[in-house]
Design a protein around this motif. Structure first.
Motif, PDB file in Angstrom:
ATOM      1  N   VAL A  86      34.782  49.835  50.803  1.00  0.00           N
ATOM      2  CA  VAL A  86      35.211  48.440  50.754  1.00  0.00           C
ATOM      3  C   VAL A  86      34.264  47.711  49.815  1.00  0.00           C
ATOM      4  O   VAL A  86      33.040  47.731  50.014  1.00  0.00           O
ATOM      5  N   SER A  87      34.823  47.063  48.792  1.00  0.00           N
ATOM      6  CA  SER A  87      34.013  46.349  47.803  1.00  0.00           C
ATOM      7  C   SER A  87      34.436  44.891  47.731  1.00  0.00           C
ATOM      8  O   SER A  87      35.512  44.509  48.201  1.00  0.00           O
ATOM      9  N   SER A  88      33.599  44.095  47.124  1.00  0.00           N
ATOM     10  CA  SER A  88      33.872  42.666  46.995  1.00  0.00           C
ATOM     11  C   SER A  88      34.860  42.407  45.864  1.00  0.00           C
ATOM     12  O   SER A  88      35.345  43.326  45.212  1.00  0.00           O
ATOM     13  N   ARG A  89      35.114  41.122  45.630  1.00  0.00           N
ATOM     14  CA  ARG A  89      36.063  40.756  44.572  1.00  0.00           C
ATOM     15  C   ARG A  89      35.596  41.231  43.208  1.00  0.00           C
ATOM     16  O   ARG A  89      36.411  41.643  42.375  1.00  0.00           O
ATOM     17  N   ASP A  90      34.311  41.217  42.974  1.00  0.00           N
ATOM     18  CA  ASP A  90      33.755  41.640  41.690  1.00  0.00           C
ATOM     19  C   ASP A  90      33.502  43.141  41.606  1.00  0.00           C
ATOM     20  O   ASP A  90      32.960  43.613  40.603  1.00  0.00           O
ATOM     21  N   PRO A 111      41.637  47.337  39.152  1.00  0.00           N
ATOM     22  CA  PRO A 111      42.927  46.942  38.575  1.00  0.00           C
ATOM     23  C   PRO A 111      43.789  46.249  39.606  1.00  0.00           C
ATOM     24  O   PRO A 111      43.697  46.512  40.802  1.00  0.00           O
ATOM     25  N   ALA A 112      44.630  45.344  39.138  1.00  0.00           N
ATOM     26  CA  ALA A 112      45.500  44.584  40.031  1.00  0.00           C
ATOM     27  C   ALA A 112      46.560  45.504  40.621  1.00  0.00           C
ATOM     28  O   ALA A 112      47.125  46.346  39.946  1.00  0.00           O
ATOM     29  N   GLY A 113      46.846  45.289  41.913  1.00  0.00           N
ATOM     30  CA  GLY A 113      47.862  46.093  42.562  1.00  0.00           C
ATOM     31  C   GLY A 113      47.324  47.448  42.991  1.00  0.00           C
ATOM     32  O   GLY A 113      46.171  47.797  42.774  1.00  0.00           O
ATOM     33  N   GLU A 127      43.529  49.521  46.842  1.00  0.00           N
ATOM     34  CA  GLU A 127      44.409  48.477  47.371  1.00  0.00           C
ATOM     35  C   GLU A 127      43.645  47.162  47.459  1.00  0.00           C
ATOM     36  O   GLU A 127      42.504  47.126  47.956  1.00  0.00           O
ATOM     37  N   PRO A 128      44.209  46.048  46.976  1.00  0.00           N
ATOM     38  CA  PRO A 128      43.512  44.761  47.070  1.00  0.00           C
ATOM     39  C   PRO A 128      43.515  44.210  48.491  1.00  0.00           C
ATOM     40  O   PRO A 128      44.452  44.434  49.260  1.00  0.00           O
ATOM     41  N   ILE A 129      42.468  43.502  48.836  1.00  0.00           N
ATOM     42  CA  ILE A 129      42.373  42.836  50.136  1.00  0.00           C
ATOM     43  C   ILE A 129      42.768  41.378  49.930  1.00  0.00           C
ATOM     44  O   ILE A 129      42.054  40.607  49.278  1.00  0.00           O
ATOM     45  N   ARG A 151      45.076  32.982  45.695  1.00  0.00           N
ATOM     46  CA  ARG A 151      45.747  34.223  46.052  1.00  0.00           C
ATOM     47  C   ARG A 151      45.129  35.413  45.342  1.00  0.00           C
ATOM     48  O   ARG A 151      45.721  36.474  45.284  1.00  0.00           O
ATOM     49  N   GLN A 152      43.934  35.232  44.790  1.00  0.00           N
ATOM     50  CA  GLN A 152      43.257  36.341  44.166  1.00  0.00           C
ATOM     51  C   GLN A 152      42.707  37.274  45.244  1.00  0.00           C
ATOM     52  O   GLN A 152      42.362  36.833  46.338  1.00  0.00           O
TER      53      GLN A 152
END
Length: 218
Positions: A86-90, A111-113, A127-129, A151-152
């Motif tokens: 599990v990683s942060s947004r960056d 990458p997005a999605g 997978e994005p959180i 919504r990022q």
């Protein structure tokens, strides 16, 4: 060059369709089963990544690493899961568990999605959180402002699945199918040779042989 006799030609005509059909059926069974095993591994990885990402939103946004560790340990009990990150947004590491490939520790944003990365001995799913509807529910004071909702992705989940078990199943199925096809072709060949030999003897029997055979068959 020695020419083939009638017996060899009849045997070839009898065996050729059986051999072609047996080999074609064996190849189709192998390819179909290998595709099923590969698709099952991919679908299992995607489902695990989505489940972890949907459950990890609270731990990421609240900074509760203990809940993330418990979540990762529970998800690692799934079949073929070798490691979860599990990683942060960056893209900075928040928490991880299990054994992960070096390719998983890539700094920067993901990458997005949903992304699928195929390695030699494993598959990685990203997978994005996203902030859930409950956590993102606005209060009365939020309605007074016109600030757009963020919504990022708030973080990323990376799930790595090992290919070891599936590759072993693929190898076992290929060997088993080859043995079954070989035994079936040998049985068909023996039956065809016996039939051709009997027909060959019937074609060369004399009138006396015919009378004796008819008497014996009664």
């Amino acid at each position: 060059m020695k020419r083939w006799g009638i017996r060899q030609r009849v045997l070839l005509v009898a065996l050729a369709p059986v051999v072609v059909f047996g080999i074609a059926a064996g190849i189709w069974m192998v390819l179909h089963r290998l595709a099923e095993l590969e698709n099952g591994l991919v679908e299992r990885g995607r489902a695990t990544a989505r489940q972890v990402a949907a459950t990890a939103d609270y731990g990421v946004f609240s900074g509760n690493t203990e809940s993330l560790v418990s979540l990762i340990e529970a998800a690692r009990r799934e079949r073929d899961v070798s490691g979860i990150m599990v990683s942060s947004r960056d893209g900075d590491l928040v928490v991880s568990g299990g054994e992960l490939s070096p390719e998983a520790y890539v700094p920067g944003r993901r990458p997005a999605g949903l992304a699928l990365i195929e390695l030699e001995h494993s598959l990685m799913f990203i997978e994005p959180i996203l902030r859930s509807a409950v956590l993102d529910y606005p209060d009365v004071f939020d309605r007074l402002s016109e600030r757009p909702a963020d919504r990022q992705p708030g973080g990323w989940v990376l799930v790595e699945l090992s290919r070891q078990r599936v590759d072993a199943m693929k190898g076992d199925f290929i060997v088993t199918t080859a043995i079954v096809v070989a035994v079936a072709l040998l049985a068909a060949s023996a039956f065809a040779m016996r039939t051709v030999s009997y027909t060959h003897l019937r074609a060369h029997e004399t009138c006396a042989d015919l009378v004796c055979r008819l008497l014996l068959e009664k």
